[in-house]
Design a protein around this motif. Structure first.
Motif, PDB file in Angstrom:
ATOM      1  N   ALA A 176       0.828  -1.212   0.000  1.00 17.33           N
ATOM      2  CA  ALA A 176       0.000   0.000   0.000  1.00 17.33           C
ATOM      3  C   ALA A 176       0.862   1.263   0.000  1.00 17.33           C
ATOM      4  O   ALA A 176       0.776   2.103  -0.904  1.00 17.33           O
ATOM      5  N   GLN A 177       1.706   1.406   1.019  1.00 18.96           N
ATOM      6  CA  GLN A 177       2.548   2.581   1.124  1.00 18.96           C
ATOM      7  C   GLN A 177       3.591   2.608   0.021  1.00 18.96           C
ATOM      8  O   GLN A 177       3.918   3.679  -0.519  1.00 18.96           O
ATOM      9  N   GLY A 178       4.133   1.444  -0.338  1.00 21.55           N
ATOM     10  CA  GLY A 178       5.150   1.383  -1.385  1.00 21.55           C
ATOM     11  C   GLY A 178       4.619   1.821  -2.740  1.00 21.55           C
ATOM     12  O   GLY A 178       5.313   2.515  -3.494  1.00 21.55           O
ATOM     13  N   SER A 179       3.394   1.423  -3.068  1.00 21.77           N
ATOM     14  CA  SER A 179       2.788   1.825  -4.342  1.00 21.77           C
ATOM     15  C   SER A 179       2.569   3.340  -4.392  1.00 21.77           C
ATOM     16  O   SER A 179       2.823   3.988  -5.417  1.00 21.77           O
ATOM     17  N   TRP A 180       2.083   3.890  -3.276  1.00 26.87           N
ATOM     18  CA  TRP A 180       1.865   5.339  -3.201  1.00 26.87           C
ATOM     19  C   TRP A 180       3.187   6.097  -3.335  1.00 26.87           C
ATOM     20  O   TRP A 180       3.269   7.092  -4.053  1.00 26.87           O
ATOM     21  N   MET A 181       4.229   5.608  -2.686  1.00 31.71           N
ATOM     22  CA  MET A 181       5.527   6.281  -2.744  1.00 31.71           C
ATOM     23  C   MET A 181       6.132   6.186  -4.140  1.00 31.71           C
ATOM     24  O   MET A 181       6.768   7.131  -4.620  1.00 31.71           O
ATOM     25  N   ALA A 182       5.951   5.046  -4.811  1.00 32.04           N
ATOM     26  CA  ALA A 182       6.475   4.892  -6.165  1.00 32.04           C
ATOM     27  C   ALA A 182       5.818   5.889  -7.113  1.00 32.04           C
ATOM     28  O   ALA A 182       6.498   6.545  -7.916  1.00 32.04           O
ATOM     29  N   LEU A 183       4.488   6.024  -7.028  1.00 32.64           N
ATOM     30  CA  LEU A 183       3.768   6.972  -7.881  1.00 32.64           C
ATOM     31  C   LEU A 183       4.144   8.403  -7.540  1.00 32.64           C
ATOM     32  O   LEU A 183       4.382   9.230  -8.438  1.00 32.64           O
ATOM     33  N   PHE A 184       4.206   8.720  -6.244  1.00 31.50           N
ATOM     34  CA  PHE A 184       4.514  10.083  -5.804  1.00 31.50           C
ATOM     35  C   PHE A 184       5.890  10.517  -6.301  1.00 31.50           C
ATOM     36  O   PHE A 184       6.055  11.606  -6.867  1.00 31.50           O
ATOM     37  N   LEU A 211       8.904  11.585   0.130  1.00 30.26           N
ATOM     38  CA  LEU A 211       8.172  11.070   1.290  1.00 30.26           C
ATOM     39  C   LEU A 211       9.055  10.196   2.160  1.00 30.26           C
ATOM     40  O   LEU A 211       8.568   9.347   2.903  1.00 30.26           O
ATOM     41  N   MET A 212      10.352  10.413   2.074  1.00 27.87           N
ATOM     42  CA  MET A 212      11.285   9.560   2.816  1.00 27.87           C
ATOM     43  C   MET A 212      11.243   9.842   4.319  1.00 27.87           C
ATOM     44  O   MET A 212      11.237   8.934   5.131  1.00 27.87           O
TER      45      MET A 212
END
Length: 443
Positions: free
Chosen positions: A157-165, A178-179
């Motif tokens: 969940a968080q990884g997908s959002w961070m990849a897109l962001f 977002l690190m």
């Protein structure tokens, strides 16, 4: 109806200038809502406004930590501002018009032409379709490449959002990340990861080349002789401004890391400094000479009609060729068997001088008001003016007056010097006559 009548009286440049003001104000109001922060109390007016300006102007300078201060809703607002600010408010408005099946008016086409620095109004709708498809494709590709890395560290969940962001932030040359503390500051935790380095650098370069360049490349591919003069200049300047500074960073900085990590850090710093704002090395540890190299790169920026800021690579090249013409005692500025019009040379000189005055004026002002070392003030100012986002750690500690100066510089850098000039003159009138020449000795 009144709004449409008012827009009809404005020039395309005035519409561009005001559209970014509208985007910034809307973003700031959304960021001040209780849902935008993790505390549930809403952001302070200064934090909301500064973040909205930085995101809309695709800069990346922040006064609060993006990962820990903003909620998912706040981060989504920031990402939306980055995407709209990167493509341009006018571009998005015309795209919505097309998506709704409505006719794109002549005024919208003209404004769109000025917004993306297109040389002609013909084919502007077709160009917009290419921009939207290219942007969506490259951002999704970047997100897919980053997905395995972030999913491994943060879950699906968080990884997908961070990849897109981070994909959108990199392509739009924004530099927001977002690190948080876990990432060690920006992308420093991935300094030795080839996949992250290559993906982020590729996205930054893709956004910085400009949509007109990619449109030319999509037609003529690698047949460089068929490229337009502007495309050849942009490609040549991009190669020089990537690899020459990379060699300087590699030879001048010893980060105490392995040779492989040092190579990636040097190359990444060279790419990101011109406009993106990510970093894989602590710039506070850089030598004074490397900081001056950074300042030059940040002020230079990327290509016209791109998501990058700065005076633009074509402006720097035009001034360089004008100098060569003077040294060779030539009356015309020439390049690749073509003559560069004197109007273009004058515009390049005006842009350069405006940036120079703002750079030194605001640097001196911040150094005086906040008692900051001049080199630190120059780094922050060039970062804001070039819409880069790299920080020496000074921005969040500045007084409100200095933060307002940085916000103006970010806005000025994103809108562009010529757009600001033309916006102040709704009707450009040619001089009815020429005055007698007056001789002045220079040099």
């Amino acid at each position: 109806m009144y709004i449409f009548r008012l827009l009809g009286r404005l020039s395309s440049f005035q519409i561009i200038v005001l559209s970014f003001v509208f985007l910034i104000v809307s973003g700031a109001l959304l960021l001040m809502t209780p849902w935008a922060t993790q505390s549930g109390q809403g952001a302070t007016p200064m934090a909301a406004l500064f973040t909205a300006v930085s995101a809309s102007c695709v800069t990346g300078l922040t006064v609060v930590d993006t990962a820990s201060y903003w909620s998912h809703f706040g981060q989504f607002v920031i990402l939306l501002l980055i995407q709209i600010g990167g493509l341009g408010v006018v571009t998005m408005a015309v795209a919505i018009t097309m998506g709704a099946g409505l006719h794109v008016s002549l005024m919208q086409r003209s404004t769109m032409q000025d917004a993306i620095s297109a040389q002609q109004i013909g084919g502007i709708v077709r160009l917009l379709r290419f921009i939207l498809k290219f942007t969506a494709g490259i951002e999704l590709l970047g997100a897919c490449l980053l997905l395995p890395v972030f999913v491994r560290g943060y879950g699906w969940a968080q990884g997908s959002w961070m990849a897109l962001f981070h994909s959108i932030s990199a392509f739009c040359n924004a530099g927001f990340d977002l690190m948080g503390p876990r990432g060690g500051g920006s992308l420093m935790a991935y300094a030795a990861d080839p996949l992250v380095n290559l993906t982020i650098m590729g996205l930054i370069v893709a956004g910085g080349l400009g949509f007109l360049t990619w449109a030319d490349l999509s037609v003529n591919h690698f047949h460089w002789r068929k490229w337009s003069l502007q495309t050849r200049i942009i490609m040549g300047m991009t190669i020089v401004l990537i690899f020459v500074p990379a060699v300087i960073f590699y030879t001048q900085e010893t980060m105490g890391s392995s040779a492989g990590m040092h190579f990636w850090q040097s190359l990444f710093q060279s790419v990101t400094t011109r406009t993106a704002g990510f970093n894989t090395m602590d710039i506070e540890d850089l030598s004074e000479g490397s900081r001056y190299v950074m300042i030059i790169l940040m002020l230079t920026g990327g290509a016209p009609g791109s998501t990058a800021g700065g005076i633009k690579t074509t402006t720097a090249f035009t001034l360089f060729m004008a100098m060569i013409a003077v040294l060779r005692m030539r009356g015309d500025v020439e390049c690749s068997a073509r003559r560069i019009p004197m109007e273009t040379v004058h515009q390049a000189l005006a842009i350069f001088m405006m940036y120079l005055f703002l750079f030194f004026g605001v640097s001196i002002c911040i150094g005086f008001v906040d008692h900051a070392p001049m080199i630190d003030a120059m780094v922050e100012v060039s970062s804001a003016l070039g819409t880069v986002g790299l920080s020496i750690g000074l921005t969040e500690n500045l007084c409100p007056f200095s933060k307002c100066l940085l916000m103006f510089l970010m806005y000025f850098g994103r809108v562009g010097a010529l757009t600001m000039i033309y916006a102040l003159h709704s009707r450009r009138k040619a001089a009815p006559c020429r005055l007698p020449a007056g001789k002045i000795t220079v040099g």
